[in-house]
Design a protein around this motif. Structure first.
Motif, PDB file in Angstrom:
ATOM      1  N   SER A  61      27.526  40.417  44.409  1.00  0.00           N
ATOM      2  CA  SER A  61      26.826  41.890  44.975  1.00  0.00           C
ATOM      3  C   SER A  61      27.835  42.991  45.247  1.00  0.00           C
ATOM      4  O   SER A  61      28.197  43.909  45.404  1.00  0.00           O
ATOM      5  CB  SER A  61      25.448  41.240  45.242  1.00  0.00           C
ATOM      6  N   PHE A  62      27.808  41.114  47.020  1.00  0.00           N
ATOM      7  CA  PHE A  62      28.924  41.797  47.424  1.00  0.00           C
ATOM      8  C   PHE A  62      30.317  43.063  46.901  1.00  0.00           C
ATOM      9  O   PHE A  62      30.814  44.151  47.328  1.00  0.00           O
ATOM     10  CB  PHE A  62      29.469  41.386  48.417  1.00  0.00           C
ATOM     11  N   ILE A  63      30.729  42.158  45.312  1.00  0.00           N
ATOM     12  CA  ILE A  63      31.751  42.210  45.577  1.00  0.00           C
ATOM     13  C   ILE A  63      32.176  44.086  43.744  1.00  0.00           C
ATOM     14  O   ILE A  63      33.116  44.641  44.154  1.00  0.00           O
ATOM     15  CB  ILE A  63      32.282  41.344  44.603  1.00  0.00           C
ATOM     16  N   LEU A  64      30.621  43.386  44.228  1.00  0.00           N
ATOM     17  CA  LEU A  64      30.426  44.772  43.236  1.00  0.00           C
ATOM     18  C   LEU A  64      30.307  46.139  43.916  1.00  0.00           C
ATOM     19  O   LEU A  64      31.107  47.216  43.533  1.00  0.00           O
ATOM     20  CB  LEU A  64      28.797  44.931  42.151  1.00  0.00           C
ATOM     21  N   ASP A  65      29.731  45.936  44.240  1.00  0.00           N
ATOM     22  CA  ASP A  65      29.136  47.568  46.136  1.00  0.00           C
ATOM     23  C   ASP A  65      31.142  47.620  46.417  1.00  0.00           C
ATOM     24  O   ASP A  65      30.915  48.987  46.226  1.00  0.00           O
ATOM     25  CB  ASP A  65      28.574  46.561  46.987  1.00  0.00           C
ATOM     26  N   TYR A  66      31.813  46.176  46.724  1.00  0.00           N
ATOM     27  CA  TYR A  66      32.906  46.858  47.603  1.00  0.00           C
ATOM     28  C   TYR A  66      33.980  48.459  46.019  1.00  0.00           C
ATOM     29  O   TYR A  66      34.288  49.462  46.620  1.00  0.00           O
ATOM     30  CB  TYR A  66      33.664  45.937  47.178  1.00  0.00           C
ATOM     31  N   LEU A  67      33.805  46.991  45.146  1.00  0.00           N
ATOM     32  CA  LEU A  67      34.176  48.358  44.007  1.00  0.00           C
ATOM     33  C   LEU A  67      33.829  49.321  43.738  1.00  0.00           C
ATOM     34  O   LEU A  67      34.463  50.631  43.351  1.00  0.00           O
ATOM     35  CB  LEU A  67      34.921  47.605  42.571  1.00  0.00           C
ATOM     36  N   ARG A  68      32.530  49.791  43.982  1.00  0.00           N
ATOM     37  CA  ARG A  68      32.263  50.608  43.981  1.00  0.00           C
ATOM     38  C   ARG A  68      32.694  51.775  43.507  1.00  0.00           C
ATOM     39  O   ARG A  68      32.137  52.888  44.623  1.00  0.00           O
ATOM     40  CB  ARG A  68      30.204  50.783  43.743  1.00  0.00           C
ATOM     41  N   VAL A  69      32.518  51.562  46.043  1.00  0.00           N
ATOM     42  CA  VAL A  69      32.440  52.125  46.626  1.00  0.00           C
ATOM     43  C   VAL A  69      34.504  52.942  46.799  1.00  0.00           C
ATOM     44  O   VAL A  69      34.377  53.861  46.809  1.00  0.00           O
ATOM     45  CB  VAL A  69      32.885  52.298  48.088  1.00  0.00           C
ATOM     46  N   CYS A  70      35.438  51.928  46.158  1.00  0.00           N
ATOM     47  CA  CYS A  70      36.129  52.454  45.872  1.00  0.00           C
ATOM     48  C   CYS A  70      36.342  53.205  43.999  1.00  0.00           C
ATOM     49  O   CYS A  70      37.658  53.131  43.935  1.00  0.00           O
ATOM     50  CB  CYS A  70      37.150  50.921  45.485  1.00  0.00           C
ATOM     51  N   GLY A  71      34.951  53.591  43.500  1.00  0.00           N
ATOM     52  CA  GLY A  71      35.255  53.968  42.128  1.00  0.00           C
ATOM     53  C   GLY A  71      36.196  53.232  41.303  1.00  0.00           C
ATOM     54  O   GLY A  71      36.315  53.579  40.141  1.00  0.00           O
ATOM     55  N   GLY A  73      35.754  49.093  38.326  1.00  0.00           N
ATOM     56  CA  GLY A  73      34.356  48.927  37.880  1.00  0.00           C
ATOM     57  C   GLY A  73      34.888  46.927  37.862  1.00  0.00           C
ATOM     58  O   GLY A  73      36.123  46.918  38.218  1.00  0.00           O
ATOM     59  N   LEU A  74      34.464  46.189  37.280  1.00  0.00           N
ATOM     60  CA  LEU A  74      34.678  44.865  37.546  1.00  0.00           C
ATOM     61  C   LEU A  74      36.413  44.460  36.900  1.00  0.00           C
ATOM     62  O   LEU A  74      37.124  43.654  36.812  1.00  0.00           O
ATOM     63  CB  LEU A  74      33.401  44.074  36.609  1.00  0.00           C
ATOM     64  N   GLY A  75      36.603  45.484  36.050  1.00  0.00           N
ATOM     65  CA  GLY A  75      37.959  45.092  35.240  1.00  0.00           C
ATOM     66  C   GLY A  75      38.802  45.407  36.426  1.00  0.00           C
ATOM     67  O   GLY A  75      39.422  44.906  36.046  1.00  0.00           O
ATOM     68  N   ALA A  76      38.741  45.584  37.701  1.00  0.00           N
ATOM     69  CA  ALA A  76      39.994  45.441  38.131  1.00  0.00           C
ATOM     70  C   ALA A  76      39.951  44.583  38.643  1.00  0.00           C
ATOM     71  O   ALA A  76      41.543  44.191  38.803  1.00  0.00           O
ATOM     72  CB  ALA A  76      39.464  46.676  38.893  1.00  0.00           C
ATOM     73  N   VAL A  77      39.278  43.680  38.187  1.00  0.00           N
ATOM     74  CA  VAL A  77      39.851  42.150  39.673  1.00  0.00           C
ATOM     75  C   VAL A  77      39.435  41.450  38.247  1.00  0.00           C
ATOM     76  O   VAL A  77      39.683  40.162  38.573  1.00  0.00           O
ATOM     77  CB  VAL A  77      38.745  41.997  40.391  1.00  0.00           C
ATOM     78  N   MET A  78      38.787  41.165  36.849  1.00  0.00           N
ATOM     79  CA  MET A  78      38.499  40.709  35.617  1.00  0.00           C
ATOM     80  C   MET A  78      39.847  39.336  35.892  1.00  0.00           C
ATOM     81  O   MET A  78      39.870  38.081  35.549  1.00  0.00           O
ATOM     82  CB  MET A  78      38.488  41.706  34.440  1.00  0.00           C
ATOM     83  N   ASP A  79      41.238  39.727  35.975  1.00  0.00           N
ATOM     84  CA  ASP A  79      41.964  39.084  35.256  1.00  0.00           C
ATOM     85  C   ASP A  79      42.128  37.847  35.677  1.00  0.00           C
ATOM     86  O   ASP A  79      42.699  37.238  35.763  1.00  0.00           O
ATOM     87  CB  ASP A  79      43.454  39.697  35.517  1.00  0.00           C
ATOM     88  N   VAL A  80      41.792  37.980  37.881  1.00  0.00           N
ATOM     89  CA  VAL A  80      41.827  37.343  39.166  1.00  0.00           C
ATOM     90  C   VAL A  80      40.720  36.036  38.611  1.00  0.00           C
ATOM     91  O   VAL A  80      40.884  35.641  38.977  1.00  0.00           O
ATOM     92  CB  VAL A  80      41.781  37.890  40.443  1.00  0.00           C
ATOM     93  N   LEU A  81      39.621  36.702  38.205  1.00  0.00           N
ATOM     94  CA  LEU A  81      37.725  36.190  37.702  1.00  0.00           C
ATOM     95  C   LEU A  81      38.512  34.919  36.545  1.00  0.00           C
ATOM     96  O   LEU A  81      37.971  34.332  36.750  1.00  0.00           O
ATOM     97  CB  LEU A  81      36.456  37.171  37.938  1.00  0.00           C
ATOM     98  N   ASP A  82      38.918  35.339  36.037  1.00  0.00           N
ATOM     99  CA  ASP A  82      39.618  34.590  34.529  1.00  0.00           C
ATOM    100  C   ASP A  82      40.521  33.480  34.645  1.00  0.00           C
ATOM    101  O   ASP A  82      40.342  32.848  34.290  1.00  0.00           O
ATOM    102  CB  ASP A  82      40.139  35.940  33.293  1.00  0.00           C
ATOM    103  N   GLU A  83      41.255  33.477  35.989  1.00  0.00           N
ATOM    104  CA  GLU A  83      42.168  32.924  35.946  1.00  0.00           C
ATOM    105  C   GLU A  83      41.927  31.744  36.757  1.00  0.00           C
ATOM    106  O   GLU A  83      41.573  30.594  36.576  1.00  0.00           O
ATOM    107  CB  GLU A  83      43.371  33.484  37.003  1.00  0.00           C
TER     108      GLU A  83
END
Length: 242
Positions: A61-71, A73-83
């Motif tokens: 939820s912290f990561i999602l809120d962080y991304l939400r404030v920056c406008g 979505g989760l796709g912006a960090v998806m490659d990091v999570l997928d790795e």
């Protein structure tokens, strides 16, 4: 790399990525913290530590809120999570290391066979590593299979040498009997390695009647027996049977 170091690396990479996203959004850490949880200074420190990869385990939820404030979505960090999620499970990595350690002292052929066999097992659902006991089982299974395959290769070459010497085709009926006999000789030698010599002598004497029982000429079988004994002694000397 162990489980903790993998998580630490994930935190560092994810923190750097989110810091870049924040800067691209034109926000300072203080501004982002304020939009996350208000003006409490502790939140700015939390954002700073997170971006440095020092915040430990942050909730989704912290990561999602962080991304939400920056406008974003989760796709912006998806490659990091997928790795991170594509890494083998920690126990599987321990099993791989245990196999490497257990086979390090084997002859090169056996070591290569063991490690290739282990790679195959990792892709089988029924061979997944779930406990420390599974790791021990995997090591025993891999080493046993590698030795058996190495023995089979040595036997195969010995059989071919004998058949060539006797001018026999590998598909000849006598050749089939000779190879079966050769495996029996090898089996007796291996089973009686650590027993009293008299037991080996009795077992080998029983094999000597094998040719007559099948109404076959004894000479080729005596030659095969001699060749397998020579092979066995060589393998024992080189430590290939231990």
């Amino acid at each position: 790399m162990n489980e903790q170091s993998e998580l630490d690396e994930l935190n560092r990479v994810l923190g750097r990525r989110l810091a870049r996203i924040r800067r691209e959004a034109g926000l300072t850490q203080a501004q982002l913290a304020a939009r996350l949880r208000g003006t409490n200074r502790g939140w700015q420190q939390a954002v700073s530590r997170f971006e440095q990869g020092k915040a430990g385990h942050q909730s989704l939820s912290f990561i999602l809120d962080y991304l939400r404030v920056c406008g974003k979505g989760l796709g912006a960090v998806m490659d990091v999570l997928d790795e991170y999620t594509s890494l083998p499970p920690v126990l599987e990595q321990r099993a791989k290391r245990a196999v490497l350690d257990a086979t390090a002292g084997l002859p090169p052929v056996q070591r290569d066979l063991a490690q290739n066999y282990d790679i195959g097992l990792r892709h089988k659902a029924g061979q997944r590593i779930r406990t420390e006991t599974d790791i021990e089982r995997r090591v025993r299974q891999v080493v046993k299979r590698a030795r058996a395959e190495a023995w089979e290769r040595r036997l195969h070459f010995t059989f071919n040498d004998v058949l060539d010497e006797l001018h026999l085709s590998s598909k000849d009926n006598l050749s089939i009997f000779l190879k079966a006999f050769g495996r029996k000789v090898f089996g007796v030698l291996r089973r009686t390695r650590k027993t009293r010599p008299v037991w080996r002598e009795k077992a080998m004497a029983k094999l000597d009647t094998w040719a007559s029982q099948h109404e076959l000429p004894p000479e080729p079988f005596a030659r095969m027996k001699q060749a397998v004994i020579v092979l066995f002694v060589d393998m024992e000397r080189k430590g290939e049977l231990d």
